[in-house]
Design an enzyme around this catalytic site. Structure first.
Site, mmCIF file in Angstrom:
data_model
loop_
_atom_site.group_PDB
_atom_site.id
_atom_site.type_symbol
_atom_site.label_atom_id
_atom_site.label_comp_id
_atom_site.label_asym_id
_atom_site.label_seq_id
_atom_site.Cartn_x
_atom_site.Cartn_y
_atom_site.Cartn_z
ATOM 1 N N GLU A 58 -8.729 8.002 -20.912
ATOM 2 C CA GLU A 58 -9.152 8.864 -19.810
ATOM 3 C C GLU A 58 -10.362 9.626 -20.322
ATOM 4 O O GLU A 58 -10.314 10.807 -20.551
ATOM 5 C CB GLU A 58 -8.015 9.811 -19.397
ATOM 6 N N GLU B 267 -18.435 11.372 -22.105
ATOM 7 C CA GLU B 267 -17.533 11.297 -23.253
ATOM 8 C C GLU B 267 -17.714 10.020 -24.059
ATOM 9 O O GLU B 267 -16.780 9.530 -24.683
ATOM 10 C CB GLU B 267 -16.075 11.428 -22.805
#
Length: 184
Positions: free
Chosen positions: A137, A146
């Site tokens: 995630e 990310e």
């Protein structure tokens, strides 16, 4: 004069970091480590009922007994805990932030024993056998944050077995045009 020289050197160093892929990676990792160690941020993600239900159903459908699973960026460990209910052979919960100790305490408290918690960068992770599922995630606020693509591709290339799965493995991104001012 010395201060001016120091400032010039630091500015040049920052420019070099920003212009190289490695420098961008390092800057991102320092930023993320601080951000995702924040309890408030973790709480926001867990409180997102749609997100949590989506992951729970996906994990329930796609992780099988005996699988070897990598939970990339485990945070609170919630995805690993969902996966543990499917009786995989092993779950490697990887996170380079100190928050992983919280996930480990939650697992111990709930007597979940098939998870190995690893405080490290995923690029340093080298298990003895190939993995069946990469669970993640790492979307951030705008999907491709990310270092999601780089991290997942690295694990896929090095560790995922031939018939392995990445969860989630596909995204749809929708854009909505917005008019900030009428004359635009």
């Amino acid at each position: 004069m010395i201060q001016k020289l120091k400032r010039a050197v630091m500015n040049r160093f920052k420019e070099e970091l920003k212009s190289s892929e490695f420098g961008q990676l390092i800057q991102y990792e320092f930023h993320s480590q601080a951000l995702y160690t924040n309890l408030y941020i973790q709480e926001l993600m867990i409180a997102d009922e749609n997100r949590v239900n989506f992951y729970y159903e996906g994990i329930r459908r796609h992780i099988m007994p005996g699988d070897i699973v990598v939970d990339l960026g485990t945070g609170t460990g919630i995805l690993s805990f969902f996966a543990a209910q499917q009786n995989p052979k092993m779950i490697y919960a990887i996170d380079y932030s100190d928050f992983i100790s919280v996930a480990e305490q939650i697992a111990k408290h709930n007597k979940i024993e098939n998870i190995t918690f690893l405080k490290m960068n995923s690029r340093e992770f080298n298990p003895d056998e190939k993995v069946d599922v990469i669970l993640h995630e790492q979307m951030g606020h705008a999907l491709l944050e990310e270092n999601m693509v780089a991290n997942i591709l690295d694990l896929k290339k090095r560790l995922l077995n031939e018939n392995g799965r990445i969860l989630p493995g596909k995204f749809e991104l929708f854009l909505e045009p917005v008019c900030l001012k009428n004359h635009y």
